[in-house]
Every structure is written in structure tokens, then in C-alpha cells.
Design a protein around this motif. Structure first.
Motif, PDB file in Angstrom:
ATOM      1  N   GLY A  55       0.982  -1.103  -0.086  1.00  0.00           N
ATOM      2  CA  GLY A  55       0.150   0.042  -0.067  1.00  0.00           C
ATOM      3  C   GLY A  55       0.841   1.419   0.056  1.00  0.00           C
ATOM      4  N   GLN A  56       2.174   1.368   0.249  1.00  0.00           N
ATOM      5  CA  GLN A  56       2.839   2.444   0.174  1.00  0.00           C
ATOM      6  C   GLN A  56       3.077   3.000  -1.169  1.00  0.00           C
ATOM      7  OE1 GLN A  56       6.859   1.891   2.318  1.00  0.00           O
ATOM      8  NE2 GLN A  56       7.281   4.144   1.540  1.00  0.00           N
ATOM      9  N   ILE A  57       3.010   4.140  -1.331  1.00  0.00           N
ATOM     10  CA  ILE A  57       3.315   5.001  -2.503  1.00  0.00           C
ATOM     11  C   ILE A  57       4.575   5.673  -2.601  1.00  0.00           C
ATOM     12  CG2 ILE A  57       2.332   6.676  -4.145  1.00  0.00           C
ATOM     13  CD1 ILE A  57      -0.470   6.143  -2.616  1.00  0.00           C
ATOM     14  N   LEU A  77       9.492  12.827 -16.809  1.00  0.00           N
ATOM     15  CA  LEU A  77       8.926  11.721 -16.349  1.00  0.00           C
ATOM     16  C   LEU A  77       8.907  11.597 -14.922  1.00  0.00           C
ATOM     17  CD1 LEU A  77       8.005   8.812 -17.094  1.00  0.00           C
ATOM     18  CD2 LEU A  77      10.271   8.116 -17.113  1.00  0.00           C
ATOM     19  N   ILE A  78       7.692  11.112 -14.394  1.00  0.00           N
ATOM     20  CA  ILE A  78       7.521  10.793 -13.006  1.00  0.00           C
ATOM     21  C   ILE A  78       6.865   9.607 -12.891  1.00  0.00           C
ATOM     22  CG2 ILE A  78       6.233  11.751 -10.804  1.00  0.00           C
ATOM     23  CD1 ILE A  78       6.336  14.207 -13.730  1.00  0.00           C
ATOM     24  N   VAL A  79       7.570   8.771 -12.044  1.00  0.00           N
ATOM     25  CA  VAL A  79       6.691   7.508 -11.779  1.00  0.00           C
ATOM     26  C   VAL A  79       6.365   7.377 -10.387  1.00  0.00           C
ATOM     27  CG1 VAL A  79       7.610   4.924 -11.629  1.00  0.00           C
ATOM     28  CG2 VAL A  79       8.446   6.473 -13.684  1.00  0.00           C
ATOM     29  N   PHE A  80       5.086   6.682 -10.354  1.00  0.00           N
ATOM     30  CA  PHE A  80       4.614   6.241  -8.888  1.00  0.00           C
ATOM     31  C   PHE A  80       4.555   4.755  -8.669  1.00  0.00           C
ATOM     32  CE2 PHE A  80       3.059  10.559  -9.182  1.00  0.00           C
ATOM     33  CZ  PHE A  80       3.397  11.156  -8.021  1.00  0.00           C
ATOM     34  N   THR A  81       5.139   4.280  -7.728  1.00  0.00           N
ATOM     35  CA  THR A  81       4.923   2.760  -7.712  1.00  0.00           C
ATOM     36  C   THR A  81       4.260   2.468  -6.246  1.00  0.00           C
ATOM     37  OG1 THR A  81       6.956   2.552  -6.643  1.00  0.00           O
ATOM     38  CG2 THR A  81       6.955   2.033  -8.861  1.00  0.00           C
ATOM     39  N   VAL A  82       3.208   1.559  -6.213  1.00  0.00           N
ATOM     40  CA  VAL A  82       2.504   1.379  -5.251  1.00  0.00           C
ATOM     41  C   VAL A  82       2.938  -0.344  -4.817  1.00  0.00           C
ATOM     42  CG1 VAL A  82       0.284   0.766  -4.100  1.00  0.00           C
ATOM     43  CG2 VAL A  82       0.489   2.656  -5.958  1.00  0.00           C
ATOM     44  N   ASP A  83       3.672  -0.416  -3.580  1.00  0.00           N
ATOM     45  CA  ASP A  83       3.951  -1.549  -3.170  1.00  0.00           C
ATOM     46  C   ASP A  83       2.689  -2.504  -3.100  1.00  0.00           C
ATOM     47  OD1 ASP A  83       6.340  -0.049  -2.931  1.00  0.00           O
ATOM     48  OD2 ASP A  83       6.612  -0.296  -0.792  1.00  0.00           O
ATOM     49  N   SER A 118      -5.845  -6.395  -2.269  1.00  0.00           N
ATOM     50  CA  SER A 118      -5.698  -6.382  -1.028  1.00  0.00           C
ATOM     51  C   SER A 118      -6.215  -5.242  -0.296  1.00  0.00           C
ATOM     52  CB  SER A 118      -4.205  -6.977  -0.475  1.00  0.00           C
ATOM     53  OG  SER A 118      -3.341  -5.765  -0.983  1.00  0.00           O
ATOM     54  N   GLY A 119      -6.397  -5.320   0.826  1.00  0.00           N
ATOM     55  CA  GLY A 119      -7.037  -3.971   1.906  1.00  0.00           C
ATOM     56  C   GLY A 119      -6.030  -2.877   1.701  1.00  0.00           C
ATOM     57  N   PRO A 120      -4.751  -3.037   1.895  1.00  0.00           N
ATOM     58  CA  PRO A 120      -3.681  -1.814   1.941  1.00  0.00           C
ATOM     59  C   PRO A 120      -3.694  -1.249   0.495  1.00  0.00           C
ATOM     60  CG  PRO A 120      -2.920  -3.356   3.085  1.00  0.00           C
ATOM     61  CD  PRO A 120      -4.004  -4.033   2.305  1.00  0.00           C
ATOM     62  N   VAL A 121      -3.780  -2.075  -0.550  1.00  0.00           N
ATOM     63  CA  VAL A 121      -3.545  -1.564  -1.874  1.00  0.00           C
ATOM     64  C   VAL A 121      -5.041  -0.864  -2.322  1.00  0.00           C
ATOM     65  CG1 VAL A 121      -3.408  -2.265  -4.379  1.00  0.00           C
ATOM     66  CG2 VAL A 121      -2.096  -3.151  -2.698  1.00  0.00           C
ATOM     67  N   SER A 162      -5.120   7.868  -2.817  1.00  0.00           N
ATOM     68  CA  SER A 162      -3.897   8.522  -2.664  1.00  0.00           C
ATOM     69  C   SER A 162      -2.901   8.564  -3.720  1.00  0.00           C
ATOM     70  CB  SER A 162      -3.076   8.247  -1.493  1.00  0.00           C
ATOM     71  OG  SER A 162      -3.789   8.215   0.030  1.00  0.00           O
ATOM     72  N   ALA A 163      -2.923   7.637  -4.445  1.00  0.00           N
ATOM     73  CA  ALA A 163      -2.113   7.715  -5.769  1.00  0.00           C
ATOM     74  C   ALA A 163      -2.575   8.342  -6.457  1.00  0.00           C
ATOM     75  CB  ALA A 163      -1.773   6.263  -6.201  1.00  0.00           C
ATOM     76  N   VAL A 164      -4.144   8.286  -6.707  1.00  0.00           N
ATOM     77  CA  VAL A 164      -4.843   9.309  -7.757  1.00  0.00           C
ATOM     78  C   VAL A 164      -4.520  10.673  -7.401  1.00  0.00           C
ATOM     79  CG1 VAL A 164      -7.020  10.219  -8.501  1.00  0.00           C
ATOM     80  CG2 VAL A 164      -6.606   7.692  -8.394  1.00  0.00           C
TER      81      VAL A 164
END
Length: 150
Positions: free
Chosen positions: A70-72, A110-116, A127-130, A136-138
Motif C-alpha cells: 500500500g505504500q506509494i 517523467l514521474i513514476v509512482f509505484t504502489v507496493d 488487498s486491503g492496503p492496496v 492517495s495515488a490518484v
């Protein structure tokens, strides 16, 4: 097109579809000057899409030994790549970046966001955290789009 959002993932591999979900939310906003693309991570399609676009924001799932579901995380090519997490795809964004750079076919910014993520097994649903991280990612993507290149 001034700005592009690329969501990378596979919606049939549980948490791995988070990039696609974020892109879907951004697309629904129908923002002027912003195009949205969903991708399975195939490098040639990514390069073709972002080539010459002033600002490109990519959202992808990440896995790794020291990730927190869930961490961004945010990174740009000018910064160190995410050290604890890598793309959840065997061939995708890292290869697209390397190939695009070698060919001179990159976006201006270029900006990259990853979601764990924790679960990339076959199936649907996050999963719940995702699930909790999608909004928040939006918001993070919208902030980058509004930033105008600062």
C-alpha cells in the motif's frame, strides 16, 4: 497532448492491477490536455506513447523484500530509482526507460509512482492496503499534473 498518464498492470493478477485502476480514475475525470493509457508494460508501446510528450506520469505496482503493501513511492530519472522495490513485471518500465533513453525517445519530464503490493497471484480484487492506496495515488498523480513541470 501536453500530459500523459500511463497505468501499467494486469487486472487479473490481484494487486498488480493498481496502476490500471489509478489510470481509470484519472481517465474518468476527462482532464483537458491529459491523455490516459493503460498498458501491460510492453516497452515499445510505452515508448511510442510517451515520446516527446512534455509530461508523463507512470503508475505501476512494485514488489520487493523491503516493501510495505500500500505504500506509494515517487521517483524521477534524475533521482535514485526506488531501491527497495522493483516493477512487478519481468519486462516493462525499467526496460522501456533504458530503451527510450538509448533511442532518444523520452518524454520531457517523467514521474513514476509505484504502489507496493503483496499479492500478484491469479485472480481479481486488491488487498486491503492496496485498495486504500488508490485514492492517495490518484491525488499524487493529479498533483503532478497540476504542477506544470516544477
Amino acid at each position: 497532448m501536453k500530459k500523459l498518464v500511463i497505468g501499467i498492470g494486469n487486472s487479473f493478477r490481484r494487486d498488480d492491477g493498481v496502476g490500471l485502476a489509478v489510470a481509470e480514475h484519472i481517465a474518468a475525470l476527462d482532464l483537458p490536455g491529459v491523455s490516459v493509457m493503460s498498458s501491460d508494460g510492453e516497452p515499445a508501446a510505452i515508448i511510442d506513447a510517451w515520446d516527446g510528450v512534455p509530461t508523463t506520469v507512470v503508475v505501476d505496482a512494485a514488489v520487493g523484500e523491503h516493501t510495505t503493501c500500500g505504500q506509494i513511492r515517487r521517483w524521477t530519472p534524475d533521482e535514485a530509482a526506488v531501491s527497495a522495490a522493483t516493477s512487478s513485471h519481468a519486462f516493462g518500465l525499467p526496460q522501456a526507460y533504458a530503451l527510450g533513453r538509448a533511442l532518444g525517445r523520452m518524454p520531457g519530464r517523467l514521474i513514476v509512482f509505484t504502489v507496493d503490493i503483496a499479492d500478484a497471484s491469479l485472480g481479481t480484487g486488491f488487498s486491503g492496503p492496496v485498495t486504500a492506496s488508490v485514492a492517495s495515488a490518484v491525488d499524487a498523480v493529479l498533483t503532478e499534473l497540476a504542477d506544470g513541470g516544477a
